[in-house]
Design an enzyme around this catalytic site. Structure first.
Site, PDB file in Angstrom:
ATOM      1  N   GLU A  42       0.850  -1.196   0.000  1.00 18.91           N
ATOM      2  CA  GLU A  42       0.000   0.000   0.000  1.00 18.91           C
ATOM      3  C   GLU A  42       0.888   1.250   0.000  1.00 18.91           C
ATOM      4  O   GLU A  42       2.101   1.173   0.133  1.00 18.91           O
ATOM      5  CB  GLU A  42      -0.895   0.021   1.249  1.00 18.91           C
ATOM      6  CG  GLU A  42      -2.383  -0.163   0.978  1.00 18.91           C
ATOM      7  CD  GLU A  42      -3.045   1.072   0.382  1.00 18.91           C
ATOM      8  OE1 GLU A  42      -2.342   2.051   0.060  1.00 18.91           O
ATOM      9  OE2 GLU A  42      -4.282   1.070   0.234  1.00 18.91           O
ATOM     10  N   ASN A 127      -5.689   6.562   7.126  1.00 22.42           N
ATOM     11  CA  ASN A 127      -5.454   5.720   5.961  1.00 22.42           C
ATOM     12  C   ASN A 127      -4.573   6.379   4.917  1.00 22.42           C
ATOM     13  O   ASN A 127      -3.407   6.061   4.780  1.00 22.42           O
ATOM     14  CB  ASN A 127      -6.825   5.327   5.376  1.00 22.42           C
ATOM     15  CG  ASN A 127      -6.742   4.337   4.256  1.00 22.42           C
ATOM     16  OD1 ASN A 127      -6.258   4.646   3.184  1.00 22.42           O
ATOM     17  ND2 ASN A 127      -7.220   3.124   4.491  1.00 22.42           N
ATOM     18  N   ASN A 179     -11.373   6.983   1.806  1.00 22.32           N
ATOM     19  CA  ASN A 179     -10.131   6.250   1.570  1.00 22.32           C
ATOM     20  C   ASN A 179      -9.150   7.110   0.773  1.00 22.32           C
ATOM     21  O   ASN A 179      -8.571   8.046   1.297  1.00 22.32           O
ATOM     22  CB  ASN A 179     -10.445   4.925   0.870  1.00 22.32           C
ATOM     23  CG  ASN A 179      -9.325   3.925   0.951  1.00 22.32           C
ATOM     24  OD1 ASN A 179      -8.162   4.282   0.920  1.00 22.32           O
ATOM     25  ND2 ASN A 179      -9.669   2.650   1.051  1.00 22.32           N
ATOM     26  N   ASP A 227     -10.052   2.411  -3.905  1.00 28.10           N
ATOM     27  CA  ASP A 227      -8.999   2.551  -2.894  1.00 28.10           C
ATOM     28  C   ASP A 227      -8.203   3.830  -3.151  1.00 28.10           C
ATOM     29  O   ASP A 227      -8.769   4.897  -3.299  1.00 28.10           O
ATOM     30  CB  ASP A 227      -8.115   1.303  -2.918  1.00 28.10           C
ATOM     31  CG  ASP A 227      -7.525   0.990  -1.553  1.00 28.10           C
ATOM     32  OD1 ASP A 227      -7.206   1.920  -0.809  1.00 28.10           O
ATOM     33  OD2 ASP A 227      -7.370  -0.201  -1.233  1.00 28.10           O
TER      34      ASP A 227
END
Length: 391
Positions: A42, A127, A179, A227
């Site tokens: 990520e 996040n 997100n 995402d």
């Protein structure tokens, strides 16, 4: 590890919108798998001279990749970092889900918490994040990775926040599952993904610190999980969802799709390499890269009718950036660069220019890191914008 070249399947959409009369995508582009064997990649971010950093959430590490050395361990343990970016001084900023905070990694190796609580309650699991050119940090705080599970949730909502340059924390808005987050190139728009419903929302940025006029911008046409995302210099969004990166124009039209292997789920992406044209993508257990060159030709109907100086892109930058401006009639144009206290540094343009959109490629290789300003004078029009050189 030897890199693996994968087929690139791109869906072309030629729009009927006057603003975008033709879309051209480099059909020779190939998706290359450069790293594999990551538990949950990520938050990729590139910095010239460092290379690519990315989080391994389940592996509890931050990894580093360079073309010369391949994959290395940058930080172990990482307290489950997710999104990564750099501030204006080149310090790494992270959403540190394991400690439910946004943190800054200092150059001596220490960590400085920037945001841990809102109104006395701990964040859910910070996040993704983006740094604005004034130094403020915008971040999302969904609740799907709260340490210990939902029973430990203290806030009753999932939010979008801003950390001001002075350190104050401001709730900007709430979303079902916020997100991925990014600005338009001129920072006048803020985009945020709502993962649960695979939708992208957009707000106007007011006075650099408030977001207003929320609108549904685009719904990704698959039952996937929207995402991370990034924007290119033309304002096109690159959104990771399902096993692809969806390319959406500023006019909310789907203009392309970068397909990844069907058994992976794309999680985030970032621009990098020396010209900032390579897209790095985290997906499945791997990291990929591709150069999805897109050019768009404006139709006559969309030709600007006024003067305008655009925000440079990328910003912050190192060491090259692009400065674009519009003049509606032929004019003598000067573009000059000034340092933070107003001293002239260099003249970038000083000539007659025809009506139209013009772009300067500026290299600051000989300059020191810092805040600079560039000023356009054309006819009776003048405008000043800030840029940040980060080495």
């Amino acid at each position: 590890m030897r890199s693996k070249i994968l087929p690139l399947l791109i869906l072309f959409v030629i729009t009927a919108n006057n603003v975008m009369s033709q879309i051209v995508i480099d059909t020779n582009a190939k998706v290359e798998e450069i790293v594999t064997g990551i538990e949950q990649p990520e938050g990729p971010v590139w910095k010239e001279g460092v290379g690519l950093l990315f989080s391994d959430i389940k592996g509890n590490k931050i990894c580093k990749w360079t073309p010369e050395q391949g994959k290395e361990i940058f930080l172990d343990p990482s307290d489950s970092t997710n999104g990564l970016t750099y501030d204006l001084e080149g310090r790494l900023i992270a959403g540190q889900m394991g400690l439910r905070r946004v943190v800054r990694f200092e150059k001596d190796g220490s960590q400085t918490p920037l945001a841990e609580k809102y109104e006395g309650k701990r964040f859910n699991s910070p996040n993704d994040l983006v740094v604005k050119s004034d130094g403020s940090i915008f971040f999302t705080d969904p609740d799907f990775n709260i340490p210990g599970g939902p029973k430990n949730k203290e806030l009753t909502f999932n939010g979008i926040y801003r950390i001001s340059p002075s350190g104050s924390i401001q709730l900007l808005d709430k979303l079902e599952l916020p997100n991925g987050i990014c600005f338009s190139p001129d920072e006048k728009k803020l985009y945020v993904n709502d993962s649960r419903v695979h939708k992208i929302y957009v707000w106007d940025v007011v006075d650099d610190s408030i977001i207003a006029n929320k609108k549904l911008f685009y719904t990704i046409p698959v039952n996937g999980y929207a995402d991370g995302m990034k924007v290119d210099e033309d304002g096109n969004l690159y959104v990771t969802c399902s096993s692809a990166v969806w390319i959406v124009s500023p006019e909310a039209k789907l203009i392309g799709k970068i397909d990844l292997p069907s058994n992976v789920s794309a999680s985030n992406c970032a621009w990098g390499e020396s010209d900032n044209k390579t897209l790095f993508i985290t997906a499945g257990h791997s990291v990929y890269r591709v150069r999805p060159i897109i050019t768009s030709n404006k139709s006559d109907d969309s030709f600007p009718t006024g003067y305008e100086l655009y925000q440079n892109y990328p910003n912050p930058f190192n060491p090259t950036t692009k400065i674009s401006y519009v003049i509606p009639v032929a004019s003598h144009v000067t573009v000059k660069l000034y340092d933070e206290i107003g001293r002239e540094v260099v003249t970038l343009e000083n000539s007659e220019k025809p009506a139209g959109i013009h772009t300067l490629n500026f290299s600051a290789e000989t300059l020191s890191s810092g805040v600079y300003y560039y000023k356009l004078i054309a006819g009776n029009y003048s405008a000043l914008r800030k840029l940040v050189l980060l080495k």
